[in-house]
Design a protein around this motif. Sequence first.
Motif, PDB file in Angstrom:
ATOM      1  N   LEU B  45       1.169  -1.176  -0.331  1.00  0.00           N
ATOM      2  CA  LEU B  45       0.290  -0.465  -0.126  1.00  0.00           C
ATOM      3  C   LEU B  45       0.680   1.081   0.404  1.00  0.00           C
ATOM      4  CD1 LEU B  45      -2.619   1.267   0.318  1.00  0.00           C
ATOM      5  CD2 LEU B  45      -1.900   1.370   3.326  1.00  0.00           C
ATOM      6  N   PHE B  46       0.869   2.000  -1.077  1.00  0.00           N
ATOM      7  CA  PHE B  46       1.283   3.039  -1.171  1.00  0.00           C
ATOM      8  C   PHE B  46       0.799   4.665  -0.474  1.00  0.00           C
ATOM      9  CE2 PHE B  46       2.453   0.242  -3.818  1.00  0.00           C
ATOM     10  CZ  PHE B  46       4.307   0.162  -3.884  1.00  0.00           C
ATOM     11  N   SER B  47       1.756   5.640   0.023  1.00  0.00           N
ATOM     12  CA  SER B  47       1.253   6.709   0.424  1.00  0.00           C
ATOM     13  C   SER B  47       0.742   7.520  -0.432  1.00  0.00           C
ATOM     14  CB  SER B  47       2.514   7.991   0.945  1.00  0.00           C
ATOM     15  OG  SER B  47       1.806   8.971   1.050  1.00  0.00           O
ATOM     16  N   GLY B  48      -1.147   7.935   0.343  1.00  0.00           N
ATOM     17  CA  GLY B  48      -2.021   8.216  -0.477  1.00  0.00           C
ATOM     18  C   GLY B  48      -2.514   7.900  -1.395  1.00  0.00           C
ATOM     19  N   GLU B  49      -3.310   6.346  -1.452  1.00  0.00           N
ATOM     20  CA  GLU B  49      -3.992   5.675  -1.945  1.00  0.00           C
ATOM     21  C   GLU B  49      -5.308   5.259  -1.431  1.00  0.00           C
ATOM     22  OE1 GLU B  49      -2.114   2.458  -4.283  1.00  0.00           O
ATOM     23  OE2 GLU B  49      -1.601   1.601  -3.155  1.00  0.00           O
ATOM     24  N   ASN B  50      -6.222   4.701  -2.255  1.00  0.00           N
ATOM     25  CA  ASN B  50      -6.526   3.946  -1.642  1.00  0.00           C
ATOM     26  C   ASN B  50      -6.467   2.379  -2.517  1.00  0.00           C
ATOM     27  OD1 ASN B  50      -8.151   5.473  -0.010  1.00  0.00           O
ATOM     28  ND2 ASN B  50     -10.561   6.199  -1.472  1.00  0.00           N
ATOM     29  N   LEU B  51      -6.297   1.637  -1.441  1.00  0.00           N
ATOM     30  CA  LEU B  51      -6.489  -0.098  -2.149  1.00  0.00           C
ATOM     31  C   LEU B  51      -7.760  -0.959  -1.699  1.00  0.00           C
ATOM     32  CD1 LEU B  51      -4.932  -2.697  -3.739  1.00  0.00           C
ATOM     33  CD2 LEU B  51      -3.523  -3.229  -1.155  1.00  0.00           C
ATOM     34  N   VAL B  52      -8.521  -1.304  -2.906  1.00  0.00           N
ATOM     35  CA  VAL B  52      -9.167  -2.348  -3.378  1.00  0.00           C
ATOM     36  C   VAL B  52      -8.843  -3.373  -2.617  1.00  0.00           C
ATOM     37  CG1 VAL B  52     -12.005  -2.593  -3.530  1.00  0.00           C
ATOM     38  CG2 VAL B  52     -11.135  -0.087  -3.243  1.00  0.00           C
ATOM     39  N   VAL B  53      -9.798  -4.415  -1.701  1.00  0.00           N
ATOM     40  CA  VAL B  53      -9.507  -5.515  -1.717  1.00  0.00           C
ATOM     41  C   VAL B  53     -11.132  -6.601  -2.090  1.00  0.00           C
ATOM     42  CG1 VAL B  53      -8.717  -7.865  -0.766  1.00  0.00           C
ATOM     43  CG2 VAL B  53      -7.279  -6.059  -0.515  1.00  0.00           C
ATOM     44  N   ALA B 200     -18.706   7.649  -1.065  1.00  0.00           N
ATOM     45  CA  ALA B 200     -17.972   9.543  -0.842  1.00  0.00           C
ATOM     46  C   ALA B 200     -17.325  10.266   0.193  1.00  0.00           C
ATOM     47  CB  ALA B 200     -18.842  10.232  -1.371  1.00  0.00           C
ATOM     48  N   LEU B 201     -17.577   9.497   1.591  1.00  0.00           N
ATOM     49  CA  LEU B 201     -16.997   9.858   2.379  1.00  0.00           C
ATOM     50  C   LEU B 201     -15.701   9.079   2.930  1.00  0.00           C
ATOM     51  CD1 LEU B 201     -18.125  11.183   4.912  1.00  0.00           C
ATOM     52  CD2 LEU B 201     -19.023   9.405   6.317  1.00  0.00           C
ATOM     53  N   ILE B 202     -15.348   8.380   1.682  1.00  0.00           N
ATOM     54  CA  ILE B 202     -14.140   7.913   2.255  1.00  0.00           C
ATOM     55  C   ILE B 202     -13.200   8.348   1.468  1.00  0.00           C
ATOM     56  CG2 ILE B 202     -12.799   5.382   1.036  1.00  0.00           C
ATOM     57  CD1 ILE B 202     -15.208   3.821   1.892  1.00  0.00           C
ATOM     58  N   ASN B 203     -13.699   8.476   0.230  1.00  0.00           N
ATOM     59  CA  ASN B 203     -12.857   9.721  -0.398  1.00  0.00           C
ATOM     60  C   ASN B 203     -12.855  10.601   0.148  1.00  0.00           C
ATOM     61  OD1 ASN B 203     -12.423   7.646  -2.899  1.00  0.00           O
ATOM     62  ND2 ASN B 203     -14.614   8.817  -3.509  1.00  0.00           N
ATOM     63  N   LYS B 208      -8.905  14.916   3.542  1.00  0.00           N
ATOM     64  CA  LYS B 208      -8.987  15.518   3.833  1.00  0.00           C
ATOM     65  C   LYS B 208      -7.710  15.047   4.710  1.00  0.00           C
ATOM     66  CE  LYS B 208     -11.532  18.665   6.679  1.00  0.00           C
ATOM     67  NZ  LYS B 208     -13.051  19.066   7.301  1.00  0.00           N
ATOM     68  N   TYR B 209      -7.633  13.996   5.247  1.00  0.00           N
ATOM     69  CA  TYR B 209      -6.755  13.425   5.818  1.00  0.00           C
ATOM     70  C   TYR B 209      -5.687  13.406   6.138  1.00  0.00           C
ATOM     71  CZ  TYR B 209     -10.985  14.463   9.566  1.00  0.00           C
ATOM     72  OH  TYR B 209     -11.555  14.610  10.222  1.00  0.00           O
ATOM     73  N   LYS B 210      -5.884  12.921   4.302  1.00  0.00           N
ATOM     74  CA  LYS B 210      -4.406  12.177   3.471  1.00  0.00           C
ATOM     75  C   LYS B 210      -4.271  10.991   3.565  1.00  0.00           C
ATOM     76  CE  LYS B 210      -2.198  17.092   2.159  1.00  0.00           C
ATOM     77  NZ  LYS B 210      -4.212  17.005   1.904  1.00  0.00           N
ATOM     78  N   THR B 211      -5.051  10.451   4.317  1.00  0.00           N
ATOM     79  CA  THR B 211      -4.526   9.146   4.493  1.00  0.00           C
ATOM     80  C   THR B 211      -4.568   8.395   3.358  1.00  0.00           C
ATOM     81  OG1 THR B 211      -7.429   8.888   4.673  1.00  0.00           O
ATOM     82  CG2 THR B 211      -6.625   8.907   6.652  1.00  0.00           C
ATOM     83  N   SER B 212      -4.346   6.600   3.725  1.00  0.00           N
ATOM     84  CA  SER B 212      -3.906   5.637   2.459  1.00  0.00           C
ATOM     85  C   SER B 212      -4.419   4.558   2.786  1.00  0.00           C
ATOM     86  CB  SER B 212      -3.006   5.306   2.291  1.00  0.00           C
ATOM     87  OG  SER B 212      -0.929   6.163   2.734  1.00  0.00           O
ATOM     88  N   SER B 213      -5.077   4.013   2.147  1.00  0.00           N
ATOM     89  CA  SER B 213      -6.540   3.047   3.115  1.00  0.00           C
ATOM     90  C   SER B 213      -6.074   1.814   2.132  1.00  0.00           C
ATOM     91  CB  SER B 213      -7.908   3.342   2.871  1.00  0.00           C
ATOM     92  OG  SER B 213      -8.027   4.949   2.851  1.00  0.00           O
ATOM     93  N   ILE B 214      -7.061   0.445   3.067  1.00  0.00           N
ATOM     94  CA  ILE B 214      -7.073  -0.655   2.572  1.00  0.00           C
ATOM     95  C   ILE B 214      -8.703  -0.436   2.419  1.00  0.00           C
ATOM     96  CG2 ILE B 214      -7.223  -2.878   2.655  1.00  0.00           C
ATOM     97  CD1 ILE B 214      -4.288  -2.871   3.472  1.00  0.00           C
ATOM     98  N   ILE B 215      -9.153  -1.031   1.640  1.00  0.00           N
ATOM     99  CA  ILE B 215     -10.871  -1.170   1.410  1.00  0.00           C
ATOM    100  C   ILE B 215     -10.927  -2.594   0.941  1.00  0.00           C
ATOM    101  CG2 ILE B 215     -13.121   0.050   0.724  1.00  0.00           C
ATOM    102  CD1 ILE B 215     -11.151   2.030   0.342  1.00  0.00           C
ATOM    103  N   ALA B 225     -16.301   3.376  -6.814  1.00  0.00           N
ATOM    104  CA  ALA B 225     -16.244   4.828  -6.712  1.00  0.00           C
ATOM    105  C   ALA B 225     -14.937   5.409  -5.578  1.00  0.00           C
ATOM    106  CB  ALA B 225     -16.905   5.292  -5.181  1.00  0.00           C
ATOM    107  N   THR B 226     -13.736   4.522  -4.734  1.00  0.00           N
ATOM    108  CA  THR B 226     -13.133   4.377  -3.775  1.00  0.00           C
ATOM    109  C   THR B 226     -12.169   4.195  -4.723  1.00  0.00           C
ATOM    110  OG1 THR B 226     -13.349   2.686  -2.879  1.00  0.00           O
ATOM    111  CG2 THR B 226     -14.702   4.589  -2.180  1.00  0.00           C
ATOM    112  N   ALA B 227     -11.708   2.559  -5.953  1.00  0.00           N
ATOM    113  CA  ALA B 227     -10.310   2.763  -5.903  1.00  0.00           C
ATOM    114  C   ALA B 227      -9.468   2.960  -6.962  1.00  0.00           C
ATOM    115  CB  ALA B 227     -10.612   1.650  -6.316  1.00  0.00           C
TER     116      ALA B 227
END
Lengths: 279, 260
Positions: B45-53, B200-203, B208-215, B225-227
């Motif tokens: 998982l890289f900084s600032g990305e949304n990875l959908v599993v 939409a909230l996840i995005n 806003k919080y500059k998070t990196s996410s695994i969804i 919508a998020t990946a």
Amino acid sequence: MKNLHPVIKIKSFATGKSVKISEKTLEKTQMATEFFSDIGNMAIFIKEIFKETFSRDFEFKEFLRQCYEIGNKSLPLIAITGAIMGVVLTIQSRPALEDFGAVTMLPGMVAISIIREIGPVITALILAGKIGSGMGAELGSMKVSEQIDAMEVSATNPMRYLVVTRVLAATFMVPILVLFADGLGLFGSWVGVNIKGDVSIVLFLSQAFSSVEFIDFFPALVKSFFFGSVIGIVGCYKGYNAGRGTESVGVAANSAVVLSSLLVIVVDLIAVQITDMIL
Amino acid sequence: MKNLQKEPVPTISMEEKPGRKMIEIIGLKKGFNNQEVLKDISLQLFSGENLVVLGKSGSGKSVLIQCIIRLLVPDAGSIEVLGKDVNSLNRYELDELRKKIGFLFQSGALYDSMTVKQNLEFPLRRIRKHLTEKEIKEKVNEVLENVGLADALDKMPSQLSGGMRKRISLARTIVIDPSIMLYDEPTTGLDPVTSDEISALINEVQKKYKTSSIIITHDIECAKATADRIMMLQDGEVYLEGNINDFENSTDPIIKSFFK
């Protein structure tokens, strides 16, 4: 001889050879394995409680909240139970003493019975039902709804926050509730005496306490601490280790009450033996 | 990873990634009762990305993120989060790492005995111990406004709908300003409109919080919508990794069954 239960073949761990075994035997073996692993898990659980009790960052506020939940909210139940216990014991004992013309010994006899044995044990059994089931159900539902996991990932040790505080609160609150029940029991006894007589509370208490000595009082108080620990540990253990399904909450609450009640009786037996040997 | 039968879909190469590695998993294996749930999983998982599993139920998705935050201990493999080997950390170090990770549970996992306000204050008081009462109050109000539930402050979790519970749960997660967000089935059990709102909230949280996410999800609409990147699990293995177009254009029958 006809086999009553289906027989299956399994490989022996010792010899490596195939042996026949009835399914019933296999089922009993699995039950025994679960029983012993449960004992082992509880020993590890108790070790964890000790470790977390003496660790830094003790959850003092939560401990006080649990003292309030366990102590204050149990007062009405314990008050009613204690008073009825005193009245009933007095009414039931009177005929036997009347036969020997020893009615004047009634306050003393009831006081010793309540303080030594009936007060602590009845109170502990009532609290095993109230507190034990409450802890089992609360922690069990927290486990099922992932609240314990949520606490864990919030960098909060659930063992320290949920378990240690409840076990310690039960350990300290049960003896206080036992004293309270003893007091109400004596009051109930005075009421019981006055159903068929006219004795002032001062005279009743002076007669009651003239028969009671420190060695009647102290072991009862010490064993009350152990009753509280047992109720807290079993209630928390059953709830904390509940399964993932919703039915596990009921199972946890039920088994917490059954096991803690049983252990209260066992601890009482051991305490009486030890007291008998020492005093 | 399996080879695609008809049309090989390229995975994104490391050089194209936007930032530093937030999470790196190599050869992760986890089983229960002699049944292997995860078989040799590797991901970054890289900084600032949304990875959908993505994956169907029972494919080991939730087990994967529970291993990342060490709610489960893997049987084999290494997991590095923010450069730290999760499995070798002691309790104190693990707690310190967990303070930087937000975890949204499938059920929401709100504390039943606490109000919404107390639920949000709970992690704040433990993780951001230096905050004053005023700062705590401001932070709680800020995250509640961000999830659109500023008026739910004094409600109990039992008074909230499924969507509201998810929003409050998300607010409780972001209140500690995590660097990494782990979402476990964020839209499961919600109606399509509320699911879209949560996506939409996840995005919004990511921006806003500059998070990196695994969804973790099996909801294709949420994934679309998020990946930034999608990884599909099948029978405990990585089946395919790519972007949303790779998946939508794939002719592989298993992937098509998800994206039809």
